[in-house]
Scaffold this motif. Structure first.
Motif, short mmCIF file in Angstrom:
data_model
loop_
_atom_site.label_atom_id
_atom_site.label_comp_id
_atom_site.label_asym_id
_atom_site.label_seq_id
_atom_site.Cartn_x
_atom_site.Cartn_y
_atom_site.Cartn_z
N ARG A 123 0.82 -1.22 0.00
CA ARG A 123 0.00 0.00 0.00
C ARG A 123 0.85 1.26 0.00
O ARG A 123 0.33 2.36 -0.20
CB ARG A 123 -0.95 0.01 1.20
N HIS A 124 2.16 1.14 0.25
CA HIS A 124 3.03 2.31 0.26
C HIS A 124 3.36 2.74 -1.16
O HIS A 124 3.59 1.92 -2.04
CB HIS A 124 4.33 2.01 1.01
N ALA A 125 3.39 4.05 -1.36
CA ALA A 125 3.89 4.60 -2.61
C ALA A 125 5.38 4.88 -2.45
O ALA A 125 5.93 4.80 -1.36
CB ALA A 125 3.13 5.87 -2.96
N GLY A 126 6.04 5.17 -3.54
CA GLY A 126 7.45 5.50 -3.49
C GLY A 126 8.34 4.28 -3.60
O GLY A 126 7.92 3.20 -4.03
N GLU A 127 9.59 4.44 -3.20
CA GLU A 127 10.59 3.37 -3.32
C GLU A 127 10.32 2.28 -2.29
O GLU A 127 10.01 2.57 -1.13
CB GLU A 127 11.99 3.93 -3.13
N LYS A 128 10.47 1.03 -2.73
CA LYS A 128 10.25 -0.11 -1.83
C LYS A 128 11.47 -1.01 -1.91
O LYS A 128 11.98 -1.31 -3.01
CB LYS A 128 9.01 -0.89 -2.24
N TYR A 129 11.90 -1.47 -0.73
CA TYR A 129 13.07 -2.36 -0.65
C TYR A 129 12.73 -3.57 0.21
O TYR A 129 12.05 -3.45 1.23
CB TYR A 129 14.27 -1.62 -0.04
N VAL A 130 13.18 -4.72 -0.23
CA VAL A 130 13.10 -5.93 0.58
C VAL A 130 14.52 -6.37 0.88
O VAL A 130 15.31 -6.62 -0.04
CB VAL A 130 12.34 -7.06 -0.15
N VAL A 131 14.85 -6.42 2.16
CA VAL A 131 16.20 -6.77 2.60
C VAL A 131 16.20 -8.23 3.04
O VAL A 131 15.30 -8.66 3.77
CB VAL A 131 16.64 -5.86 3.76
N THR A 132 17.17 -8.98 2.60
CA THR A 132 17.22 -10.39 2.93
C THR A 132 18.64 -10.84 3.23
O THR A 132 19.61 -10.30 2.68
CB THR A 132 16.64 -11.25 1.78
N ARG A 133 18.76 -11.82 4.11
CA ARG A 133 20.06 -12.45 4.38
C ARG A 133 20.35 -13.55 3.37
O ARG A 133 21.46 -14.08 3.34
CB ARG A 133 20.07 -13.01 5.80
#
Length: 489
Positions: free
Chosen positions: A107-117
């Motif tokens: 639901r967020h606008a703008g840049e999206k990041y998924v951080v993973t190990r």
């Protein structure tokens, strides 16, 4: 919390926040098994308890992650690991996807990041397909020597134990540049250190008020129709150990069940039931009618569909095939006829077969594990004046009985290795085909039969084809390199 219109960037860790579980072992095990083979998977299972204990005592997450990365990927080709990441891992990720975290991210606008190990390569296909094409994946990079992985990471990040945090620092530096960081907020759960780079934290679930629940299938960004891999359940350490211990008995049980298929149908049914193989059938009005020369059209669950149909009818039924292996033909207790992919020639072959007895066809042309029906090829509707639809469901708790990238000749063996495999067959009312009704096209008949079977099983009918399945899972269309995307109808 920042408003979704004011928020310009949001980040979330994959494991432990977007995914309910923070355990990464199952995903490394899947890569080791599907891309490297059973020996590599056994090696990973053997070393995991040791490295997990050493990591807990001395080095945190870093050492176990680096060891699992090395054991599962060292020496493997780029294409092999990529294929597993695209075709096998997404189903297990989706089954563990936290609904509240998914909704907060999309639901967020703008840049999206998924951080993973995890290595970025293992997570990116899932994130791009099922979390959004605009989501950027931040993870470690695997070193490549030639066209193969060395098993080491190229960018392990900073000196912290959190490789995901280190990868984000490597990408952006140490200043606080992410507006909102999503976290699970579960008491006692490990909180990712990358949150130190976020201006604000957003708790997406609190177990005391709203226990974490997986995202319902109806809310997936796109439907999961195709996937590959042999394992049914998420391969956590204990289930993996159970599968290893079961395997020798499973092989013996599978061979026994295969041999029972050659017994007279009544005896075969009783003895199969004694081994735990559950077969149920609803034959409707056909139960009391011994008709010959019937054409059956069924959806395709495993290679055993025609065999089970023959068993419940208690008479031989000929099955048509395109690319059945020699081994599968050898162990088949029913007659098989090979088609040529030449439409006029195949029509003659099928008409000849049905003139001499019962014939069963699977118009989808390939198996589908999920509750969807692929497009039905209309050729079967041109063979006789009437066709009997058969709705089929099958399953097992340990192994899938179909594969694209694996050894297809072992499909029936693996299915019968399940402790309690099951089959359900329901015969539906016969349908008049274009051969028996003027003005009716074979395409209309095929669509009608597909819809009948879909309604009976509760499956969704699609316009997807065999070529779409092979292109998604194996990178080709199963016949040649030319295909075009197909969509759900």
């Amino acid at each position: 919390m920042a408003n979704s219109h004011q928020c310009t960037s949001v980040a979330s860790e994959l494991e432990g926040t977007l995914l309910i579980s923070g355990n990464l072992f199952p995903y490394f095990l899947l890569v080791a098994l599907e891309a490297g083979g059973p020996l590599r998977a056994a090696a990973l299972l053997a070393v995991y308890p040791v490295v997990a204990l050493l990591g807990a005592a001395f080095s945190g997450d870093r050492f176990p992650l680096l060891v699992m990365t090395f054991v599962s990927t060292a020496g493997l080709g780029i294409g092999e690991v990529t294929a597993v990441a695209r075709a096998t891992l997404p189903r297990f990720f989706l089954n563990d996807l936290r609904g509240s975290a998914f909704r907060a991210l999309v639901r967020h606008a703008g840049e999206k990041y998924v951080v993973t190990r995890l290595p970025r390569l293992m997570a990116e296909p899932f994130v791009r397909e099922y979390l959004g094409a605009d989501v950027r994946v931040v993870g470690t990079e695997l070193r490549i020597v030639g066209r193969r992985f060395s098993g080491t990471v190229a960018s392990p990040g900073d000196t912290t134990d959190d490789l995901g945090h280190g990868a984000l620092v490597t990408l952006f530096g140490r200043e606080r540049i992410i507006d909102v960081g999503l976290c699970s907020g579960a008491a006692g759960e490990r909180q990712p250190t990358f949150l130190q780079l976020c201006q604000e934290r957003c708790v997406v679930s609190t177990p005391e008020k709203a226990p974490a629940t997986p995202l319902p299938r109806s809310e997936y960004l796109r439907p999961l129709v195709f996937h590959d891999g042999r394992l049914v359940c998420r391969p956590d350490p204990l289930p993996c150990l159970a599968i290893v211990l079961w395997f020798p008995l499973g092989v013996l049980l599978s061979v026994t069940r295969l041999l029972l298929g050659f017994l007279p149908h009544g005896a075969g049914l009783l003895l199969s039931a004694a081994t735990g193989f559950q077969i149920s059938a609803e034959l409707g009005a056909l139960a009391a009618v011994d008709r010959r020369g019937t054409l059956y059209a069924c959806n395709h669950q495993t290679l055993m569909d025609p065999v089970i149909l023959s068993t419940v009818l208690r008479r031989k039924v000929t099955a048509v095939t395109y690319s059945l292996s020699g081994f599968s033909e050898l162990i088949a207790p029913i007659p098989t006829v090979r088609l040529t992919r030449d439409r006029s020639r195949d029509r003659q072959i099928m008409q000849s077969a049905v003139a001499h007895g019962d014939l069963v066809v699977c118009p989808e042309g390939t198996t589908c594990r999920e509750p969807y029906l692929l497009r039905f090829s209309p050729l079967f509707a041109e063979i006789t004046g009437e066709v009997t639809p058969a709705a089929v469901r099958a399953g097992g708790a340990m192994f899938h009985g179909s594969t694209v990238r694996g050894h297809k000749w072992l499909d029936s063996v693996f299915f019968l290795m399940n402790p309690a495999p099951w089959y359900e067959i329901r015969l539906l009312a016969p349908v008049v085909t274009c051969g028996g009704s003027a003005g009716t096209s074979s395409r209309d008949v095929a669509n009608s039969v597909q819809q009948m079977i879909g309604d009976e099983l509760g499956f969704e009918c699609t316009g997807l084809t065999r070529k779409d399945k092979y292109r998604m899972i194996a990178g080709h269309d199963g016949v040649d390199a030319r295909s075009s995307p197909s969509k759900l109808s």
